[in-house]
Design a protein around this motif. Structure first.
Motif, PDB file in Angstrom:
ATOM      1  N   THR A 117      -5.240   0.322  -6.497  1.00 38.23           N
ATOM      2  CA  THR A 117      -5.836   1.081  -5.395  1.00 38.23           C
ATOM      3  C   THR A 117      -6.529   2.363  -5.841  1.00 38.23           C
ATOM      4  OG1 THR A 117      -3.954   2.473  -4.696  1.00 38.23           O
ATOM      5  CG2 THR A 117      -4.047   0.226  -3.788  1.00 38.23           C
ATOM      6  N   CYS A 118      -6.573   2.611  -7.137  1.00 41.33           N
ATOM      7  CA  CYS A 118      -7.151   3.845  -7.686  1.00 41.33           C
ATOM      8  C   CYS A 118      -8.294   3.548  -8.648  1.00 41.33           C
ATOM      9  CB  CYS A 118      -6.073   4.660  -8.390  1.00 41.33           C
ATOM     10  SG  CYS A 118      -4.687   5.069  -7.325  1.00 41.33           S
ATOM     11  N   GLY A 119      -8.823   2.322  -8.575  1.00 42.97           N
ATOM     12  CA  GLY A 119      -9.959   1.953  -9.399  1.00 42.97           C
ATOM     13  C   GLY A 119      -9.662   0.998 -10.523  1.00 42.97           C
ATOM     14  N   ASN A 120      -8.383   0.704 -10.769  1.00 42.78           N
ATOM     15  CA  ASN A 120      -8.007  -0.105 -11.921  1.00 42.78           C
ATOM     16  C   ASN A 120      -7.393  -1.445 -11.554  1.00 42.78           C
ATOM     17  OD1 ASN A 120      -8.320   1.989 -14.125  1.00 42.78           O
ATOM     18  ND2 ASN A 120      -6.890   3.018 -12.744  1.00 42.78           N
ATOM     19  N   LEU A 121      -7.562  -2.383 -12.446  1.00 39.88           N
ATOM     20  CA  LEU A 121      -6.758  -3.589 -12.438  1.00 39.88           C
ATOM     21  C   LEU A 121      -5.670  -3.381 -13.472  1.00 39.88           C
ATOM     22  CD1 LEU A 121      -9.524  -6.343 -12.340  1.00 39.88           C
ATOM     23  CD2 LEU A 121      -8.197  -5.396 -10.430  1.00 39.88           C
ATOM     24  N   LEU A 122      -4.466  -3.818 -13.154  1.00 37.25           N
ATOM     25  CA  LEU A 122      -3.322  -3.696 -14.057  1.00 37.25           C
ATOM     26  C   LEU A 122      -2.725  -5.078 -14.278  1.00 37.25           C
ATOM     27  CD1 LEU A 122      -1.486  -0.695 -12.335  1.00 37.25           C
ATOM     28  CD2 LEU A 122      -3.124  -0.576 -14.242  1.00 37.25           C
TER      29      LEU A 122
END
Length: 128
Positions: A117-122
């Motif tokens: 939700t902050c720009g990243n895929l994890l």
């Protein structure tokens, strides 16, 4: 030599802290104000003195471009080890987390990929 710090660029430190602690289950380690932002780190509750993850603002133009390019190509910014990827996938889905890849077995590892939700895929990964 040991790794003591890793980082992910985030678009909003407050939102990132909520997601990484309330949803993923990490614990805040450091929060040092630095002007408009903070030196903000989280750690695993299982290793409170272990490697810290810096939730770094993505304000530098190169950082923002990097984050956007990785996400657009479906590439996780980092990976976290879990004991049971299927159980963690179900736990996180129940909390409303959006996954771009359901658990997928690939030889000695099973992975799943989520949106922070902050720009990243994890990626979460279980090694067999």
């Amino acid at each position: 030599m040991r790794i003591n710090l890793a980082s992910v660029f985030v678009d909003d430190q407050d939102k990132a802290l909520r997601f990484y602690t309330d949803v993923l289950g990490f614990v805040k380690k450091a929060d040092v104000p630095l002007g408009d932002h903070s030196w903000l780190t989280v750690v695993s509750p299982e290793q409170p003195d272990g490697t810290e993850l810096l939730l770094e603002p993505d304000r530098h133009p190169a950082a923002r471009a990097y984050v956007v390019a990785l996400a657009a190509d479906g590439i996780p910014a980092t990976s976290f080890a879990v004991d049971d990827v299927h159980a963690e996938y179900e736990r996180l889905r129940a909390l409303g987390v959006r996954f771009t890849q359901a658990p997928l077995a690939m030889g000695p590892v099973t992975t799943a990929v989520l949106d922070d939700t902050c720009g990243n895929l994890l990626q979460i990964a279980q090694y067999h």
